[in-house]
Design an enzyme around this catalytic site. Structure first.
Site, short mmCIF file in Angstrom:
data_model
loop_
_atom_site.label_atom_id
_atom_site.label_comp_id
_atom_site.label_asym_id
_atom_site.label_seq_id
_atom_site.Cartn_x
_atom_site.Cartn_y
_atom_site.Cartn_z
N ASP A 149 -66.52 21.45 -22.76
CA ASP A 149 -66.13 21.62 -24.16
C ASP A 149 -66.36 20.27 -24.85
O ASP A 149 -65.81 19.25 -24.43
CB ASP A 149 -64.65 22.02 -24.23
CG ASP A 149 -64.16 22.18 -25.66
OD1 ASP A 149 -63.08 22.76 -25.82
OD2 ASP A 149 -64.84 21.70 -26.60
N GLU A 202 -72.94 -7.77 -16.82
CA GLU A 202 -72.63 -7.24 -15.49
C GLU A 202 -73.73 -6.29 -15.05
O GLU A 202 -73.57 -5.56 -14.08
CB GLU A 202 -71.26 -6.59 -15.46
CG GLU A 202 -71.08 -5.43 -16.41
CD GLU A 202 -69.76 -4.73 -16.22
OE1 GLU A 202 -69.52 -4.26 -15.11
OE2 GLU A 202 -68.99 -4.64 -17.20
N CYS A 234 -66.63 -6.44 -17.73
CA CYS A 234 -66.77 -6.41 -19.20
C CYS A 234 -66.12 -7.62 -19.87
O CYS A 234 -66.22 -7.78 -21.09
CB CYS A 234 -66.15 -5.13 -19.75
SG CYS A 234 -66.83 -3.66 -18.97
N TYR A 282 -73.73 5.10 -14.98
CA TYR A 282 -72.97 5.73 -13.90
C TYR A 282 -73.83 6.83 -13.29
O TYR A 282 -74.86 7.23 -13.88
CB TYR A 282 -71.68 6.36 -14.45
CG TYR A 282 -70.71 5.34 -15.03
CD1 TYR A 282 -69.80 4.68 -14.22
CD2 TYR A 282 -70.70 5.05 -16.39
CE1 TYR A 282 -68.90 3.76 -14.74
CE2 TYR A 282 -69.82 4.13 -16.93
CZ TYR A 282 -68.92 3.49 -16.10
OH TYR A 282 -68.05 2.57 -16.61
N THR A 324 -69.52 8.16 -20.57
CA THR A 324 -69.11 6.89 -21.18
C THR A 324 -70.22 5.84 -21.07
O THR A 324 -69.96 4.65 -21.28
CB THR A 324 -67.81 6.34 -20.54
OG1 THR A 324 -68.08 5.97 -19.19
CG2 THR A 324 -66.70 7.37 -20.57
N SER A 356 -58.82 2.75 -13.21
CA SER A 356 -59.29 1.73 -14.15
C SER A 356 -58.50 1.79 -15.45
O SER A 356 -58.25 0.75 -16.08
CB SER A 356 -60.79 1.86 -14.41
OG SER A 356 -61.07 2.96 -15.23
N HIS A 388 -61.41 -4.04 -25.94
CA HIS A 388 -62.55 -3.57 -25.15
C HIS A 388 -62.52 -2.05 -25.16
O HIS A 388 -61.47 -1.44 -24.91
CB HIS A 388 -62.46 -4.11 -23.72
CG HIS A 388 -63.43 -3.44 -22.79
ND1 HIS A 388 -64.77 -3.35 -23.08
CD2 HIS A 388 -63.24 -2.81 -21.60
CE1 HIS A 388 -65.37 -2.69 -22.10
NE2 HIS A 388 -64.46 -2.36 -21.19
N LYS A 401 -55.03 4.11 -26.28
CA LYS A 401 -54.11 4.07 -25.13
C LYS A 401 -53.56 2.66 -24.96
O LYS A 401 -52.37 2.46 -24.72
CB LYS A 401 -54.84 4.46 -23.84
CG LYS A 401 -55.19 5.94 -23.69
CD LYS A 401 -55.91 6.12 -22.33
CE LYS A 401 -56.57 7.47 -22.19
NZ LYS A 401 -55.63 8.58 -21.98
N ASN A 410 -70.35 2.78 -23.94
CA ASN A 410 -69.83 1.54 -23.35
C ASN A 410 -70.95 0.51 -23.22
O ASN A 410 -71.98 0.78 -22.60
CB ASN A 410 -69.23 1.84 -21.96
CG ASN A 410 -68.42 0.67 -21.42
OD1 ASN A 410 -68.33 -0.38 -22.05
ND2 ASN A 410 -67.82 0.87 -20.27
N SER A 460 -62.96 -5.03 -15.50
CA SER A 460 -62.45 -4.45 -14.25
C SER A 460 -62.52 -5.44 -13.11
O SER A 460 -63.36 -6.32 -13.07
CB SER A 460 -63.26 -3.21 -13.88
OG SER A 460 -62.98 -2.17 -14.79
N1 COA Z 1 -60.52 18.76 -26.19
C1 COA Z 1 -59.85 17.61 -26.42
N2 COA Z 1 -59.47 16.74 -25.43
C2 COA Z 1 -59.78 17.07 -24.17
C3 COA Z 1 -60.47 18.26 -23.85
C4 COA Z 1 -60.83 19.13 -24.93
N3 COA Z 1 -61.50 20.25 -24.71
N4 COA Z 1 -60.63 18.31 -22.51
C5 COA Z 1 -60.08 17.17 -22.00
N5 COA Z 1 -59.57 16.43 -23.01
C6 COA Z 1 -58.92 15.11 -22.91
C7 COA Z 1 -57.97 14.98 -21.74
O1 COA Z 1 -56.69 15.50 -22.04
C8 COA Z 1 -57.96 13.46 -21.57
O2 COA Z 1 -57.14 12.88 -22.54
P1 COA Z 1 -55.94 11.88 -22.12
O3 COA Z 1 -56.57 10.78 -21.31
O4 COA Z 1 -55.42 11.42 -23.42
O5 COA Z 1 -55.01 12.70 -21.32
C9 COA Z 1 -59.40 13.06 -21.91
O6 COA Z 1 -59.95 14.16 -22.64
C10 COA Z 1 -60.27 12.81 -20.69
O7 COA Z 1 -60.10 13.88 -19.82
P2 COA Z 1 -60.04 13.66 -18.24
O8 COA Z 1 -59.84 14.97 -17.59
O9 COA Z 1 -59.10 12.55 -17.90
O10 COA Z 1 -61.55 13.18 -18.02
P3 COA Z 1 -62.32 12.69 -16.75
O11 COA Z 1 -61.63 13.03 -15.48
O12 COA Z 1 -63.69 13.23 -16.93
O13 COA Z 1 -62.32 11.09 -16.83
C11 COA Z 1 -62.65 8.86 -17.62
C12 COA Z 1 -62.33 10.32 -18.01
C13 COA Z 1 -62.56 7.98 -18.82
C14 COA Z 1 -61.65 8.39 -16.55
C15 COA Z 1 -64.09 8.84 -17.06
O14 COA Z 1 -64.97 9.08 -18.10
C16 COA Z 1 -64.48 7.55 -16.37
O15 COA Z 1 -64.31 7.41 -15.18
N6 COA Z 1 -65.07 6.59 -17.14
C17 COA Z 1 -65.58 5.35 -16.62
C18 COA Z 1 -64.50 4.33 -16.36
C19 COA Z 1 -63.81 3.86 -17.58
O16 COA Z 1 -64.32 3.97 -18.67
N7 COA Z 1 -62.64 3.26 -17.38
C20 COA Z 1 -61.80 2.75 -18.45
C21 COA Z 1 -61.16 1.44 -18.20
S1 COA Z 1 -62.30 0.11 -18.03
#
Ligand code: COA
Length: 391
Positions: free
Chosen positions: A33, A83, A115, A147, A156, A205, A237, A246, A280, A312
């Protein structure tokens, strides 16, 4: 809290890639979605490099307008933060130094800490300028975030470079003392030397980032920093733009403030405009947030901006900057928008091809197809050497 002798960001310029993949295309391909991307992580599209683009071509493209405006005189140091390094020994900055025709009397070095490294580069640059106020330092942050396909991190990805000229009496942002710093040994994201793509534990992370926000803010206040109320905006960042929200909620909670969503949007809203369409850009991300803020905000003269840089592994730093009088005359708003708007949309199959592209490690001669319409390109690999050219 202002420094006696103001040192900071005198000019800032950005560059990104030839191609862009909208998240609608990724969502359609993998059945997600699109609300998860647009709302859940706060991303709308990602920059995708052409085969003849990399951290050097983007870094040089970002820095060239700075050299065109100010000349190279007085720049005795280039610090290249990345990086997604292209060589284990030689600094990517030396290729940029060469492409831009900068004087031999320059020191060039590459810095790495995920980063975070561009912030280390900025702070080291300030130290050099404090030692010799006649000097200016060119800081370049350039990264390609990649990734595994079909992994949670895929949505991302992104790529961009930011170049900053650091010197006395800066036209854009005066960087203040003190800084709050924080280090913790965590394995939330890393890329072993034998891998083209990063390994990441996404939820780990996010948690590590939030802990680092608290840790660096705690140190910042202990060092005598400003109070939260004094800031007009916060540049975080942004591995994905929702992360800034967040992080800011975490900071408000930690400081015992109410979570007022309207106020949070006022503090962060403008900072996400470039990152949410670029993706990113690792080291460049926090400074793309600054560019987006300065390009869009009503007059910020004299206002304090908070910076939270996270890398990280992990290292974080919180520091403040004050926006300089007359800064608007020195912005590159039109060029920044053009760098983003000029990207050509690719379909999913082409994106996959570009994602999978790599050179054979055989030391042979490999011409790179001419694709980029940017100012610099990677033309060939010859005898294990990367050959760059101006277009
Ligand atoms: N409509 C609106 N929001 C939705 C949705 C929809 N249809 N489906 C999911 N979401 C929201 C979830 O509720 C979640 O929000 P929340 O974090 O506020 O709870 C968000 O979208 C992401 O969903 P999630 O299931 O956690 O996604 P994911 O398992 O695919 O992982 C990351 C998301 C960011 C962890 C992943 O993209 C990642 O590993 N990124 C690389 C690492 C990174 O960026 N780390 C950050 C710190 S450096």
């Amino acid at each position: 809290m202002a420094n006696d002798s103001a040192i900071g960001i005198h000019d800032l310029s950005l560059a990104t890639t030839e191609f862009v993949l909208p998240h609608t295309v990724l969502a359609e391909y993998n059945g997600t979605d699109v609300g998860k991307y647009h709302v859940g992580i706060g991303q709308r599209s990602m920059s995708v490099p052409a085969a003849d683009e990399d951290i050097v071509t983007m870094g040089a493209a970002a820095a060239a307008p700075i050299i065109a405006r100010h000349g190279g005189d007085g720049i005795r140091t280039i610090i290249f933060a990345t990086e997604s390094s292209i060589d284990q020994a030689k600094s990517a900055g030396i290729y940029v130094h060469s492409l831009l025709g900068l004087p031999a009397a320059t020191r060039v070095v590459e810095l790495k800490q995920a980063c975070y490294a561009a912030t280390a580069a900025l702070q080291f640059a300030i130290g050099l300028v404090r030692r010799d106020p006649a000097q200016r330092v060119l800081v370049i942050a350039s990264d390609v975030s990649r990734y595994d396909v079909d992994s949670p991190g895929e949505a991302t990805q992104g790529a961009a470079a930011v170049a900053m000229l650091v010197g006395t009496d800066p036209a854009l942002v005066r960087v203040e003392d003190p800084s709050g710093v924080f280090t913790a040994d965590v394995m939330d994201f890393w890329r072993p030397n034998y891998r083209e793509t990063a390994l990441v534990d996404g939820q780990e992370s996010i948690g590590a980032y939030l802990l680092a926000v608290e840790g660096s803010w705690k140190d910042y206040t202990e060092q005598g920093g400003r109070s939260l109320e004094e800031f007009a905006a916060f540049c975080y960042h942004q591995p994905f733009t929702k992360m800034a929200y967040k992080a800011h909620r975490q900071l408000l909670n930690y400081c015992g403030h109410d979570i007022d969503e309207e106020r949070i949007t006022r503090h962060l809203g403008l900072t996400t405009a470039y990152n949410n369409v670029i993706g990113n850009s690792y080291t460049a991300s926090v400074y793309l947030a600054l560019a987006a803020l300065l390009d869009q905000a009503d007059d910020l003269t004299g206002r304090a901006v908070g910076f939270l840089s996270y890398g990280s592994g992990s290292v974080a730093e919180f520091f403040a900057g004050t926006v300089a009088p007359g800064y608007r005359e020195h912005l590159r708003t039109a060029a920044n928008r053009e760098a983003i708007d000029r990207r050509k949309e690719v379909g999913h199959a082409r994106y996959r091809e570009l994602h999978g592209h790599s050179f054979p490690p055989d030391g042979g001669d490999h011409l790179v197809p001419a694709e980029t319409t940017g100012p610099f390109r990677l033309a060939a690999l010859r005898g294990h050497k990367r050959v760059y050219e101006a277009r």
